[in-house]
Design a protein around this motif. Structure first.
Motif, PDB file in Angstrom:
ATOM      1  N   LEU A 111      33.222  55.933  46.100  1.00  0.00           N
ATOM      2  CA  LEU A 111      33.010  54.814  45.180  1.00  0.00           C
ATOM      3  C   LEU A 111      32.640  55.317  43.785  1.00  0.00           C
ATOM      4  N   THR A 112      33.272  54.729  42.757  1.00  0.00           N
ATOM      5  CA  THR A 112      32.990  55.078  41.360  1.00  0.00           C
ATOM      6  C   THR A 112      32.793  53.807  40.547  1.00  0.00           C
ATOM      7  N   ILE A 113      32.251  53.954  39.343  1.00  0.00           N
ATOM      8  CA  ILE A 113      32.060  52.805  38.464  1.00  0.00           C
ATOM      9  C   ILE A 113      33.392  52.203  38.062  1.00  0.00           C
ATOM     10  N   ALA A 114      34.419  53.051  37.918  1.00  0.00           N
ATOM     11  CA  ALA A 114      35.752  52.540  37.567  1.00  0.00           C
ATOM     12  C   ALA A 114      36.279  51.617  38.665  1.00  0.00           C
ATOM     13  N   GLN A 115      36.015  51.964  39.915  1.00  0.00           N
ATOM     14  CA  GLN A 115      36.442  51.097  41.014  1.00  0.00           C
ATOM     15  C   GLN A 115      35.703  49.766  40.976  1.00  0.00           C
ATOM     16  N   LEU A 116      34.412  49.802  40.636  1.00  0.00           N
ATOM     17  CA  LEU A 116      33.674  48.547  40.496  1.00  0.00           C
ATOM     18  C   LEU A 116      34.278  47.684  39.399  1.00  0.00           C
ATOM     19  N   TYR A 117      34.682  48.308  38.292  1.00  0.00           N
ATOM     20  CA  TYR A 117      35.340  47.570  37.214  1.00  0.00           C
ATOM     21  C   TYR A 117      36.572  46.837  37.754  1.00  0.00           C
ATOM     22  N   VAL A 118      37.395  47.567  38.499  1.00  0.00           N
ATOM     23  CA  VAL A 118      38.636  46.980  39.026  1.00  0.00           C
ATOM     24  C   VAL A 118      38.322  45.834  39.977  1.00  0.00           C
ATOM     25  N   VAL A 119      37.349  46.037  40.859  1.00  0.00           N
ATOM     26  CA  VAL A 119      36.998  44.993  41.828  1.00  0.00           C
ATOM     27  C   VAL A 119      36.512  43.734  41.113  1.00  0.00           C
ATOM     28  N   VAL A 120      35.608  43.902  40.164  1.00  0.00           N
ATOM     29  CA  VAL A 120      35.060  42.749  39.453  1.00  0.00           C
ATOM     30  C   VAL A 120      36.153  42.025  38.672  1.00  0.00           C
ATOM     31  N   PHE A 121      37.062  42.770  38.051  1.00  0.00           N
ATOM     32  CA  PHE A 121      38.140  42.139  37.293  1.00  0.00           C
ATOM     33  C   PHE A 121      39.094  41.379  38.220  1.00  0.00           C
ATOM     34  N   VAL A 122      39.430  41.990  39.360  1.00  0.00           N
ATOM     35  CA  VAL A 122      40.321  41.318  40.319  1.00  0.00           C
ATOM     36  C   VAL A 122      39.663  40.051  40.868  1.00  0.00           C
ATOM     37  N   VAL A 123      38.388  40.153  41.244  1.00  0.00           N
ATOM     38  CA  VAL A 123      37.680  38.981  41.767  1.00  0.00           C
ATOM     39  C   VAL A 123      37.598  37.898  40.695  1.00  0.00           C
ATOM     40  N   GLY A 124      37.303  38.296  39.451  1.00  0.00           N
ATOM     41  CA  GLY A 124      37.248  37.318  38.363  1.00  0.00           C
ATOM     42  C   GLY A 124      38.584  36.642  38.120  1.00  0.00           C
ATOM     43  N   THR A 125      39.663  37.412  38.192  1.00  0.00           N
ATOM     44  CA  THR A 125      40.999  36.841  37.993  1.00  0.00           C
ATOM     45  C   THR A 125      41.345  35.858  39.103  1.00  0.00           C
ATOM     46  N   MET A 126      41.042  36.234  40.342  1.00  0.00           N
ATOM     47  CA  MET A 126      41.306  35.328  41.461  1.00  0.00           C
ATOM     48  C   MET A 126      40.429  34.077  41.392  1.00  0.00           C
ATOM     49  N   THR A 127      39.240  34.217  40.818  1.00  0.00           N
ATOM     50  CA  THR A 127      38.368  33.061  40.647  1.00  0.00           C
ATOM     51  C   THR A 127      38.981  32.051  39.677  1.00  0.00           C
ATOM     52  N   VAL A 128      39.688  32.543  38.666  1.00  0.00           N
ATOM     53  CA  VAL A 128      40.402  31.642  37.753  1.00  0.00           C
ATOM     54  C   VAL A 128      41.390  30.793  38.541  1.00  0.00           C
ATOM     55  N   PHE A 129      42.229  31.446  39.349  1.00  0.00           N
ATOM     56  CA  PHE A 129      43.195  30.713  40.163  1.00  0.00           C
ATOM     57  C   PHE A 129      42.481  29.749  41.111  1.00  0.00           C
ATOM     58  N   PHE A 130      41.409  30.229  41.739  1.00  0.00           N
ATOM     59  CA  PHE A 130      40.703  29.415  42.724  1.00  0.00           C
ATOM     60  C   PHE A 130      40.103  28.165  42.103  1.00  0.00           C
ATOM     61  N   GLU A 131      39.369  28.316  41.011  1.00  0.00           N
ATOM     62  CA  GLU A 131      38.663  27.179  40.421  1.00  0.00           C
ATOM     63  C   GLU A 131      39.633  26.123  39.893  1.00  0.00           C
ATOM     64  N   VAL A 132      40.672  26.561  39.191  1.00  0.00           N
ATOM     65  CA  VAL A 132      41.634  25.592  38.655  1.00  0.00           C
ATOM     66  C   VAL A 132      42.365  24.898  39.797  1.00  0.00           C
ATOM     67  N   ALA A 133      42.769  25.665  40.815  1.00  0.00           N
ATOM     68  CA  ALA A 133      43.488  25.077  41.942  1.00  0.00           C
ATOM     69  C   ALA A 133      42.601  24.106  42.720  1.00  0.00           C
ATOM     70  N   LEU A 134      41.333  24.469  42.953  1.00  0.00           N
ATOM     71  CA  LEU A 134      40.443  23.606  43.731  1.00  0.00           C
ATOM     72  C   LEU A 134      40.178  22.293  43.010  1.00  0.00           C
ATOM     73  N   GLN A 135      39.887  22.353  41.714  1.00  0.00           N
ATOM     74  CA  GLN A 135      39.638  21.114  40.970  1.00  0.00           C
ATOM     75  C   GLN A 135      40.893  20.250  40.876  1.00  0.00           C
ATOM     76  N   SER A 136      42.073  20.871  40.936  1.00  0.00           N
ATOM     77  CA  SER A 136      43.318  20.112  40.881  1.00  0.00           C
ATOM     78  C   SER A 136      43.684  19.530  42.247  1.00  0.00           C
ATOM     79  N   TYR A 137      43.249  20.193  43.312  1.00  0.00           N
ATOM     80  CA  TYR A 137      43.581  19.777  44.677  1.00  0.00           C
ATOM     81  C   TYR A 137      42.667  18.668  45.189  1.00  0.00           C
ATOM     82  N   THR A 138      41.405  18.676  44.778  1.00  0.00           N
ATOM     83  CA  THR A 138      40.399  17.782  45.350  1.00  0.00           C
ATOM     84  C   THR A 138      40.694  16.294  45.159  1.00  0.00           C
ATOM     85  N   PRO A 139      41.133  15.825  43.973  1.00  0.00           N
ATOM     86  CA  PRO A 139      41.382  14.377  43.839  1.00  0.00           C
ATOM     87  C   PRO A 139      42.413  13.850  44.821  1.00  0.00           C
ATOM     88  N   GLY A 140      43.475  14.609  45.065  1.00  0.00           N
ATOM     89  CA  GLY A 140      44.479  14.166  46.029  1.00  0.00           C
ATOM     90  C   GLY A 140      43.973  14.246  47.456  1.00  0.00           C
TER      91      GLY A 140
END
Length: 440
Positions: A111-140
């Motif tokens: 494990l290195t700090i660079a790997q933590l950077y990648v993990v946090v960025f990937v999780v943050g990017t997927m969170t963008v997809f998740f949050e927008v999709a969830l708020q768009s899915y819930t009303p229906g």
């Protein structure tokens, strides 16, 4: 009794007796608690195990927010052309896999700090997809008449996670170690996958005929146009951007100010705990207060409360028991109003926006709000250095008052309910009424 009043008095079945909401609530509540654990465990992994420098720790924190600013608008366009449930599931799977790499890499000794950077960025990017999709899915999924109540209950979970999550994270880190604690968050994402997979499948929104030929840039502009054309949505979004700008200014100097007036670490912990309780109570009673006093008045009240809180904080000069109590009261007042404002603005955005535009409107709003928060953090630091910490708090109070005045001088002021079933599903505007009208 009018037909409208009679219809409004027919209360829908409790959400907790509906299978779809129970599945959604269970998965997302677990995920919210897991996220709080990772919020503590990832930085501790960087600091305790990888001996991260202050600069590296700062970069790690920034990478969590950067993806929304980079990709949010494009994700909104993309999601308005696709079914949302598969995206929610895929985002959780990727987040679970990315986080799982941290304990695996630690076990392997690579494990290195660079790997933590990648993990946090990937999780943050997927969170963008998740949050927008969830708020768009819930009303229906739940129906637009249930969105306000559902968001209120989810806000309670969010606030409860913020109260209990960091303490649980500290216990897990101290007993299992930071990387092992992250396994818990991985498990909550997988639970979310299972619960969302049990929900009904949705279809891609049917775009308006002219929208099929729009470029990505034109589609993004259309998301902005939906907000600017609707007076209520425009006012609410403007208020949200404004309060986030000045809340970030206050937060940038908050801990420095507490140290400056002599408040110690244990007392800071007490202040934060009292603020978390305020947020939890605001979430618990927010739906009831909104139903009693109306959407508009409660949203304005929720913005006025931080003004009072910032002014109380700025008036404290020492670290006596009375001073600490005043700071704790300030924190409680500020935090109490946040969930009330948040659940109403999210609900209204979901109710009034057509399904084929919801992804873009959610992404546009979130990008503007996060952008304002980022700018506010920079301004707070610069203003605190140039004009002083107390002056920065007073500026934050004044700016937050401006956010409240935006709503006072808009149609939001007289709005009573988010949704009226007698509209036949067309909730293009908030429901207005005279102050004396029964809202039950």
């Amino acid at each position: 009794m009018s037909e409208t009043t009679a219809t409004a008095e027919v209360k829908p079945r409790s959400l907790f007796r509906q299978r779809n909401f129970l599945l959604l609530f269970t998965g997302q509540t677990a995920s919210l608690f897991g996220t709080q654990i990772t919020f503590v465990a990832v930085p501790l992994t960087a600091v305790l195990l990888l001996h991260a420098t202050p600069l590296e720790a700062g970069v790690l924190g920034a990478l969590d927010m950067v993806p929304f600013l980079l990709f949010g608008l494009f994700v909104g366009v993309w999601l308005d052309r696709r079914a949302r449930r598969p995206v929610i599931i895929a985002a959780d799977v990727v987040r679970a896999a990315a986080l799982a790499w941290i304990p695996i890499a630690h076990f392997l000794g690579v494990l290195t700090i660079a790997q933590l950077y990648v993990v946090v960025f990937v999780v943050g990017t997927m969170t963008v997809f998740f949050e927008v999709a969830l708020q768009s899915y819930t009303p229906g999924l739940l129906g637009r008449d249930q969105v306000g109540s559902a968001n209120g209950k989810m806000q309670v979970s969010d606030s409860a996670a913020q109260v209990a999550g960091p303490g649980a994270a500290g216990l897990l880190v101290s007993t299992l170690g930071a990387p092992a604690a992250i396994v818990v968050d991985t498990a909550t994402y997988l639970l979310s996958v299972v619960t969302v997979a049990g929900l009904p499948a949705d279809k891609a929104p049917e775009p308006q005929p002219e929208a099929k030929t729009l470029s990505v840039r034109a589609s993004i502009r259309e998301g902005f146009a939906v907000i600017t054309r609707n007076p209520l949505l425009r006012s609410i979004t403007t208020a949200a951007v404004t309060i986030n700008l000045f809340a970030a200014m206050q937060l940038a100097v908050f801990f420095l100010y507490l140290v400056h007036i002599g408040i110690g670490a244990a007392q800071v912990g007490l202040v934060l705990a009292v603020g978390s309780v305020g947020a939890l109570l605001g979430a618990v009673f927010g739906d009831r207060l909104t139903g009693r006093f109306g959407v508009g008045p409660m949203m304005i009240t929720a913005l006025v409360m931080p003004v009072a809180g910032y002014l109380i904080l700025a008036a404290v000069n020492g670290n006596s028991a009375a001073d600490v109590a005043a700071v704790a009261a300030s924190s409680f007042i500020v935090q109490f109003g946040i969930p009330i404002f948040n659940m109403n603005i999210v609900s209204y955005r979901q109710i009034v926006t057509p399904d084929e535009l919801l992804g873009r409107v959610v992404a546009t709003s979130r990008t503007c709000i996060l952008g304002a928060f980022s700018i506010g953090s920079l301004l707070g630091g610069a203003f605190g250095a140039a004009a002083g910490l107390r002056t920065t708090l007073l500026v934050a109070a004044g700016g937050t008052l401006v956010a409240a005045l935006v709503l006072v001088f808009s149609p939001v002021r007289s709005a009573r309910r988010l949704y009226d079933p007698s509209d036949g599903g067309d909730a293009a505007e908030l429901v207005h009424s005279t102050p004396g009208e029964d809202q039950e």
